[in-house]
Design a protein around this motif. Structure first.
Motif, PDB file in Angstrom:
ATOM      1  N   PHE A 121      52.410  30.645 -10.061  1.00 39.73           N
ATOM      2  CA  PHE A 121      51.805  30.980  -8.770  1.00 39.73           C
ATOM      3  C   PHE A 121      50.299  31.216  -8.901  1.00 39.73           C
ATOM      4  O   PHE A 121      49.681  31.886  -8.091  1.00 39.73           O
ATOM      5  CB  PHE A 121      52.532  32.186  -8.128  1.00 39.73           C
ATOM      6  N   GLY A 122      49.712  30.636  -9.955  1.00 36.41           N
ATOM      7  CA  GLY A 122      48.273  30.781 -10.173  1.00 36.41           C
ATOM      8  C   GLY A 122      47.482  29.675  -9.481  1.00 36.41           C
ATOM      9  O   GLY A 122      46.318  29.850  -9.152  1.00 36.41           O
ATOM     10  N   ALA A 123      48.095  28.526  -9.271  1.00 38.75           N
ATOM     11  CA  ALA A 123      47.409  27.353  -8.694  1.00 38.75           C
ATOM     12  C   ALA A 123      46.159  27.004  -9.499  1.00 38.75           C
ATOM     13  O   ALA A 123      45.109  26.662  -8.947  1.00 38.75           O
ATOM     14  CB  ALA A 123      47.076  27.577  -7.218  1.00 38.75           C
ATOM     15  N   HIS A 124      46.287  27.097 -10.805  1.00 36.59           N
ATOM     16  CA  HIS A 124      45.180  26.785 -11.709  1.00 36.59           C
ATOM     17  C   HIS A 124      44.839  25.293 -11.634  1.00 36.59           C
ATOM     18  O   HIS A 124      45.716  24.446 -11.596  1.00 36.59           O
ATOM     19  CB  HIS A 124      45.588  27.152 -13.144  1.00 36.59           C
ATOM     20  N   ILE A 125      43.547  24.994 -11.633  1.00 38.67           N
ATOM     21  CA  ILE A 125      43.123  23.591 -11.637  1.00 38.67           C
ATOM     22  C   ILE A 125      42.517  23.275 -12.996  1.00 38.67           C
ATOM     23  O   ILE A 125      41.573  23.934 -13.427  1.00 38.67           O
ATOM     24  CB  ILE A 125      42.084  23.303 -10.531  1.00 38.67           C
ATOM     25  N   ASP A 126      43.077  22.291 -13.693  1.00 42.98           N
ATOM     26  CA  ASP A 126      42.532  21.983 -15.014  1.00 42.98           C
ATOM     27  C   ASP A 126      41.360  20.993 -14.905  1.00 42.98           C
ATOM     28  O   ASP A 126      41.008  20.540 -13.811  1.00 42.98           O
ATOM     29  CB  ASP A 126      43.629  21.544 -15.999  1.00 42.98           C
ATOM     30  N   ASP A 127      40.767  20.669 -16.057  1.00 45.14           N
ATOM     31  CA  ASP A 127      39.536  19.871 -16.053  1.00 45.14           C
ATOM     32  C   ASP A 127      39.690  18.504 -15.398  1.00 45.14           C
ATOM     33  O   ASP A 127      38.752  17.975 -14.823  1.00 45.14           O
ATOM     34  CB  ASP A 127      39.035  19.684 -17.500  1.00 45.14           C
ATOM     35  N   ASP A 128      40.900  17.913 -15.518  1.00 46.92           N
ATOM     36  CA  ASP A 128      41.037  16.611 -14.855  1.00 46.92           C
ATOM     37  C   ASP A 128      41.623  16.706 -13.449  1.00 46.92           C
ATOM     38  O   ASP A 128      42.127  15.725 -12.907  1.00 46.92           O
ATOM     39  CB  ASP A 128      41.790  15.596 -15.740  1.00 46.92           C
ATOM     40  N   GLY A 129      41.531  17.911 -12.851  1.00 47.52           N
ATOM     41  CA  GLY A 129      41.845  18.035 -11.426  1.00 47.52           C
ATOM     42  C   GLY A 129      43.312  18.249 -11.089  1.00 47.52           C
ATOM     43  O   GLY A 129      43.690  18.167  -9.920  1.00 47.52           O
ATOM     44  N   LYS A 130      44.146  18.542 -12.092  1.00 45.53           N
ATOM     45  CA  LYS A 130      45.562  18.792 -11.798  1.00 45.53           C
ATOM     46  C   LYS A 130      45.734  20.232 -11.324  1.00 45.53           C
ATOM     47  O   LYS A 130      45.273  21.164 -11.987  1.00 45.53           O
ATOM     48  CB  LYS A 130      46.419  18.584 -13.056  1.00 45.53           C
ATOM     49  N   ILE A 131      46.410  20.375 -10.194  1.00 45.46           N
ATOM     50  CA  ILE A 131      46.664  21.713  -9.651  1.00 45.46           C
ATOM     51  C   ILE A 131      48.085  22.100 -10.026  1.00 45.46           C
ATOM     52  O   ILE A 131      49.044  21.474  -9.585  1.00 45.46           O
ATOM     53  CB  ILE A 131      46.508  21.716  -8.106  1.00 45.46           C
ATOM     54  N   TYR A 132      48.200  23.130 -10.862  1.00 44.41           N
ATOM     55  CA  TYR A 132      49.519  23.544 -11.351  1.00 44.41           C
ATOM     56  C   TYR A 132      50.090  24.657 -10.485  1.00 44.41           C
ATOM     57  O   TYR A 132      49.471  25.708 -10.336  1.00 44.41           O
ATOM     58  CB  TYR A 132      49.417  24.065 -12.790  1.00 44.41           C
ATOM     59  N   ALA A 133      51.265  24.439  -9.934  1.00 43.02           N
ATOM     60  CA  ALA A 133      51.959  25.514  -9.220  1.00 43.02           C
ATOM     61  C   ALA A 133      53.353  25.062  -8.825  1.00 43.02           C
ATOM     62  O   ALA A 133      53.578  23.875  -8.581  1.00 43.02           O
ATOM     63  CB  ALA A 133      51.188  25.922  -7.959  1.00 43.02           C
ATOM     64  N   ARG A 134      54.259  26.034  -8.781  1.00 45.66           N
ATOM     65  CA  ARG A 134      55.572  25.778  -8.196  1.00 45.66           C
ATOM     66  C   ARG A 134      55.337  25.499  -6.705  1.00 45.66           C
ATOM     67  O   ARG A 134      54.655  26.280  -6.037  1.00 45.66           O
ATOM     68  CB  ARG A 134      56.472  27.009  -8.399  1.00 45.66           C
ATOM     69  N   GLY A 135      55.836  24.365  -6.234  1.00 48.10           N
ATOM     70  CA  GLY A 135      55.634  24.008  -4.830  1.00 48.10           C
ATOM     71  C   GLY A 135      54.494  23.023  -4.628  1.00 48.10           C
ATOM     72  O   GLY A 135      54.272  22.532  -3.528  1.00 48.10           O
TER      73      GLY A 135
END
Ligand SMILES: [Zn+2]
Length: 451
Positions: A121-135
């Protein structure tokens, strides 16, 4: 000549400065806009709406606050206590025409946080623009893309002819009983006169989007065998275990034949009947495990079966009664759940994808105009809320615009790239614009008779 050039220098430099600053201003305002869009998506992703205790209070207030900034009408319906369904409305100029419904569920499945590279539930965005989150794929992306598309349409001055509704529904991940199942049965839903529904699809790993016109319905089958108990050393006929194993072997052969058609490329995953064993229950417990020198008198197995809408239900039922759980082998069976492949009018619950359905052609054309490509329409392999709409005879198309993306719904490290998310907004801008402007015949309501 030389003197003429010198005269031009100050003018040229001034022009260059003007052009450069214009470029900087426009590019920074477009990246500001992009930042705002992504940050709204992140805020929605950061709300923990995981089952079994979704924070619906927070998701509801977030959606209502966005609706306010877009001047959409809003109301919160509650068909089950503590499970709000947020309904937004963008009134059309011709309210007598059937409406367009954009559906998305607000809940997500749980996650094993420790197995993720970034908090779910952090919605972290990595260097290549991937947004990580459940949902991020299932399906908060789609809910936000609808709203962002409407934001753009509104700022361009677009006015819908048909009324556009957005439903943000609870509990899809646990069967939709307190959500869409109750919603479609309500008076409110009847008043909305929905002509077409857009709902969730799946990511695709190549550049073409996947689109879904139907889905398989679940049959959860439990088969039971009984037989005389006996010593573990004795060979005799009709023991519970022996009878159950014969059935399991028969199920296994059926499963292999269905799977072979998929492996051979003859059928897509959603077009075959899938059967998977969910549990096996037998044996006589002992303090150290199970009694080993005893053949038990009862044994049972459970199967998750998924039936495509064009399948022959009767022949499957016959197979279950005669081969998988025959009374001649002292077997019985029971369905824990048994969905229907038919709608409430007795027709196959699928949405037409030919010229009889104008919504289909409009979608194809709108995606094409937005520089997207779509694949051959498919049957969704699992269940979504679309089934409740299709059971009402209403056309429903499953579409989550995520190309070039691994399918990570319900998986660890679910992500969606910024680029695909933004492209999806452009797709919806085009689709919603086309649907809300459509004034042609049929609408969708007469399609029910043609399917
Ligand atoms: Zn979903």
């Amino acid at each position: 000549m030389e003197r003429n050039f010198r005269h031009l220098f100050p003018a040229l430099s001034l022009l260059l400065i003007i052009l450069l600053s214009f470029f900087i201003i426009t590019s920074s305002s477009s990246s500001d806009e992009e930042w705002a869009i992504i940050s709204r998506f992140q805020q929605y992703l950061q709300i923990n709406t995981a089952q079994p205790n979704p924070d619906y209070a927070q998701s509801t207030s977030f959606i209502l606050s966005l609706a306010k900034t877009l001047t959409l009408e809003s109301e919160t319906l509650e068909f089950a206590p503590g499970k709000p369904l947020v309904l937004l409305k963008w009134p059309g100029k011709e309210p007598t025409l059937p409406s367009v419904l954009l559906n998305s569920h607000t809940d997500v499945v749980p996650s094993e946080a420790l197995k993720w590279a970034h908090p779910p539930f952090g919605a972290h965005i990595d260097d290549d623009g991937k947004i990580y989150a459940r949902g991020s794929q299932d399906m908060k992306c789609v809910g936000m893309q609808y709203l962002e598309a409407i934001r753009r349409l509104k700022s361009s001055g677009f006015q819908p002819i048909r009324t556009v509704y957005l439903s943000f529904v609870p509990d899809e991940e646990i069967g939709g009983h307190g959500g869409v199942e109750s919603f479609v049965a309500s008076e409110k839903f009847g008043e909305m006169d929905v002509g077409i529904v857009l709902d969730e699809g799946l990511a695709s790993t190549d550049e073409k989007y996947r689109v879904f016109y139907a889905e398989r319905c679940p049959w959860w089958l439990v088969i039971r065998a009984v037989g005389a108990p006996g010593h573990g050393s004795k060979l005799y006929d009709n023991s519970a275990m022996e009878n159950l194993m014969k059935s399991i072997e028969s199920v296994r052969r059926f499963r292999a034949a269905q799977f072979d058609m998929v492996k051979a490329g003859l059928k897509a995953e959603g077009e075959v009947i899938s059967v998977n064993m969910a549990f096996l229950k037998a044996g006589t417990p002992s303090p150290t495990g199970f009694v080993m020198n005893l053949q038990p008198s009862e044994a049972e197995a459970g199967f998750d079966i998924r039936v495509p809408p064009n399948a022959d239900e009767e022949s499957l039922e016959k197979r279950i009664a005669e081969e998988w759980a025959p009374s001649s082998r002292n077997m019985t069976f029971e369905f824990k759940q048994k969905g229907s492949v038919h709608d409430m009018f007795g027709k196959r619950a699928l949405t037409a994808t030919d010229s009889s359905n104008p919504w289909w052609a409009l979608l194809e054309e709108a995606v094409r105009k937005a520089n997207g490509r779509i694949n051959k329409p498919e049957i969704f392999p699992a269940s979504t809320d679309s089934r409740y709409f299709r059971q009402q005879g209403i056309p429903a198309i499953g579409f989550s615009p995520m190309a070039n993306t691994p399918i990570l719904l319900h998986d660890h490290n679910e992500f969606l790239s910024k680029e695909e998310y933004l492209k999806g907004i452009t797709m919806y801008e085009s689709i919603i614009g086309a649907y809300a402007s459509y004034v042609g015949p049929a609408g969708g309501e007469t399609l029910k008779d043609e399917l």
